[in-house]
Design a protein around this motif. Structure first.
Motif, PDB file in Angstrom:
ATOM      1  N   UNK A 175      61.756  12.621  -4.904  1.00 15.84           N
ATOM      2  CA  UNK A 175      62.289  12.189  -6.200  1.00 15.84           C
ATOM      3  C   UNK A 175      62.407  13.379  -7.163  1.00 15.84           C
ATOM      4  N   UNK A 176      61.388  14.244  -7.184  1.00 20.53           N
ATOM      5  CA  UNK A 176      61.433  15.417  -8.069  1.00 20.53           C
ATOM      6  C   UNK A 176      62.554  16.371  -7.674  1.00 20.53           C
ATOM      7  N   UNK A 177      62.738  16.569  -6.375  1.00 25.62           N
ATOM      8  CA  UNK A 177      63.796  17.464  -5.908  1.00 25.62           C
ATOM      9  C   UNK A 177      65.167  16.942  -6.326  1.00 25.62           C
ATOM     10  N   UNK A 178      65.390  15.651  -6.116  1.00 21.89           N
ATOM     11  CA  UNK A 178      66.677  15.053  -6.469  1.00 21.89           C
ATOM     12  C   UNK A 178      66.895  15.080  -7.977  1.00 21.89           C
ATOM     13  N   UNK A 179      65.836  14.813  -8.731  1.00 19.31           N
ATOM     14  CA  UNK A 179      65.948  14.810 -10.188  1.00 19.31           C
ATOM     15  C   UNK A 179      66.313  16.185 -10.719  1.00 19.31           C
ATOM     16  N   UNK A 180      65.857  17.229 -10.035  1.00 21.68           N
ATOM     17  CA  UNK A 180      66.218  18.589 -10.465  1.00 21.68           C
ATOM     18  C   UNK A 180      67.732  18.780 -10.429  1.00 21.68           C
ATOM     19  N   UNK A 181      68.367  18.280  -9.373  1.00 18.95           N
ATOM     20  CA  UNK A 181      69.831  18.361  -9.304  1.00 18.95           C
ATOM     21  C   UNK A 181      70.479  17.607 -10.467  1.00 18.95           C
ATOM     22  N   UNK A 182      70.004  16.408 -10.705  1.00 16.93           N
ATOM     23  CA  UNK A 182      70.598  15.568 -11.744  1.00 16.93           C
ATOM     24  C   UNK A 182      70.412  16.188 -13.127  1.00 16.93           C
ATOM     25  N   UNK A 213      69.446   6.273  -8.247  1.00 18.46           N
ATOM     26  CA  UNK A 213      69.627   4.956  -8.859  1.00 18.46           C
ATOM     27  C   UNK A 213      69.249   4.995 -10.330  1.00 18.46           C
ATOM     28  N   UNK A 214      68.194   5.741 -10.658  1.00 13.69           N
ATOM     29  CA  UNK A 214      67.777   5.858 -12.036  1.00 13.69           C
ATOM     30  C   UNK A 214      68.802   6.547 -12.910  1.00 13.69           C
ATOM     31  N   UNK A 215      69.647   7.381 -12.277  1.00 17.28           N
ATOM     32  CA  UNK A 215      70.692   8.082 -13.019  1.00 17.28           C
ATOM     33  C   UNK A 215      72.017   7.322 -12.999  1.00 17.28           C
ATOM     34  N   UNK A 216      71.993   6.114 -12.421  1.00 13.97           N
ATOM     35  CA  UNK A 216      73.212   5.317 -12.358  1.00 13.97           C
ATOM     36  C   UNK A 216      74.155   5.737 -11.264  1.00 13.97           C
ATOM     37  N   UNK A 217      73.651   6.511 -10.288  1.00 14.78           N
ATOM     38  CA  UNK A 217      74.459   6.940  -9.151  1.00 14.78           C
ATOM     39  C   UNK A 217      74.108   6.062  -7.951  1.00 14.78           C
ATOM     40  N   UNK A 218      74.776   6.258  -6.886  1.00 16.76           N
ATOM     41  CA  UNK A 218      74.471   5.519  -5.670  1.00 16.76           C
ATOM     42  C   UNK A 218      75.700   5.373  -4.798  1.00 16.76           C
ATOM     43  N   UNK A 219      75.791   6.205  -3.765  1.00 14.67           N
ATOM     44  CA  UNK A 219      76.940   6.212  -2.866  1.00 14.67           C
ATOM     45  C   UNK A 219      76.395   6.364  -1.454  1.00 14.67           C
ATOM     46  N   UNK A 220      76.498   5.314  -0.654  1.00 14.08           N
ATOM     47  CA  UNK A 220      75.956   5.361   0.714  1.00 14.08           C
ATOM     48  C   UNK A 220      76.580   6.476   1.543  1.00 14.08           C
ATOM     49  N   UNK A 221      77.801   6.865   1.184  1.00 13.97           N
ATOM     50  CA  UNK A 221      78.454   7.938   1.928  1.00 13.97           C
ATOM     51  C   UNK A 221      77.813   9.291   1.718  1.00 13.97           C
ATOM     52  N   UNK A 222      76.896   9.391   0.753  1.00 15.15           N
ATOM     53  CA  UNK A 222      76.203  10.652   0.494  1.00 15.15           C
ATOM     54  C   UNK A 222      74.884  10.759   1.251  1.00 15.15           C
TER      55      UNK A 222
END
Length: 337
Positions: A175-182, A213-222
């Motif tokens: 979660x922290x790694x992904x949040x860094x990108x966002x 999901x917390x950032x309002x994103x969500x694409x299964x293709x990713x």
């Protein structure tokens, strides 16, 4: 040392359970002297043990005393065992901790064959070791170790069963790694997830999904999948670029998959981190030597091996009930992400 099937086909507790018409868990309770067993059931199990010679083996083990050895069971093929530094670092942590108390580590590999359980379980149940540390367990065909008469500690939370284990905060680290990108303004954040028959793979994917999901994103293709190895990361990234050419960040659920991702991105002419940022998970030494150096989630691998050993030693010392610990992770920032 890879274990071959013993020429002495000694009966296991599973054999006793079948002969007595009970579950292996019930047979184990009888063997270990638990009170909550019906007298008739206890008599059936003890009769089966006597008929098969199982009780005499246990008596022999008790007479000879502790073996002074602990098994490290690695549920991976030998090439993967020596190709992924993760396993060596767990072994180093466990071996050092055992050496400090005068015990030796016996390495056992578990091949992915149809009858892979038989030689390994017979060895563990044959009086050769005092306990077992298990890493790399997959859920599709897990080793049936819950009934063994020796303590067992898993590295990573098992998919099922009430076992002792030492894990790391896989979900929080991902979660922290992904949040860094966002937080950096990356808009198309993908992941190369690990095997979904291992809790590490499941939890790291869940941490990624929670962040997007917390950032309002969500694409299964990713979401693409690998096996934690370098080649799988390279192939998964190639598929991802075909599917979502506008991807601008990749969280790989292992450093080795992140290394593969860097290779695929370089081949595709994508700059890192200019075009696509990359973060791995593990903090293996190879991540400091990649071009560019790899941002990663550090998990305390040697400490995990040492803590697994400490929990096993506590169980050997008479500690009751499952022992569980979850170690913290840390985001290590370098150039790639």
């Amino acid at each position: 040392m890879s274990v071959a099937e013993s020429p002495e086909l000694r009966p296991t507790l599973a054999d006793v359970a079948r002969a007595a018409g009970v579950s292996t868990a019930t047979a184990s309770r009888v063997l270990n002297g638990f009170a909550r067993v019906r007298p008739k059931t206890r008599e059936q199990v003890e009769s089966a043990m006597s008929a098969l010679g199982y009780a005499r083996q246990r008596a022999a083990r008790a007479a000879t005393g502790p073996t002074g050895s602990v098994a490290l069971v690695v549920c991976e093929e030998v090439p993967r065992l020596f190709g992924d530094p993760y396993f060596a670092r767990v072994a180093a942590g466990a071996g050092k901790a055992l050496n400090e108390v005068g015990l030796q580590l016996v390495l056992i590999t578990v091949p992915a064959t149809e009858n892979y359980q038989t030689p390994v379980v017979r060895y563990l149940d044959g009086g050769h070791v005092d306990g077992a540390l298990v890493i790399g367990m997959h859920g599709r065909r897990p080793l049936d170790l819950g009934w063994l008469g020796i303590p067992v500690v898993f590295g990573g939370r098992p998919v099922c069963g009430r076992f002792s284990y030492v894990d790391v905060d896989n979900r929080g680290g991902a979660r922290r790694a992904t949040q860094r990108f966002l937080d950096a303004g990356r808009r198309t954040v993908a992941t190369i997830a690990g095997p979904q028959d291992m809790t590490a793979g499941v939890d790291r994917l869940l941490g990624y999904r929670q962040a997007v999901a917390g950032a309002g994103h969500g694409d299964r293709g990713l979401v693409v999948f690998g096996d934690f190895g370098q080649a799988s990361g390279e192939h998964a990234t190639a598929r991802l670029l075909d599917r979502r050419p506008n991807v601008d960040a990749i969280f790989a659920a292992s450093d080795m998959m992140a290394v593969g991702a860097l290779r695929a991105l370089r081949r595709a002419g994508r700059r890192v981190p200019g075009d696509v940022a990359v973060i791995g998970f593990d903090d293996l030494p190879i991540g400091r030597r990649t071009e560019p150096p790899l941002t990663t989630v550090r998990q305390p691998i040697e400490e995990m091996g040492a803590r697994m050993t400490a929990e096993l030693l506590a169980m050997l010392g008479g500690s009751d009930g499952p022992r569980r610990a979850v170690l913290d992770t840390e985001l290590v920032t370098r150039i790639s992400g």
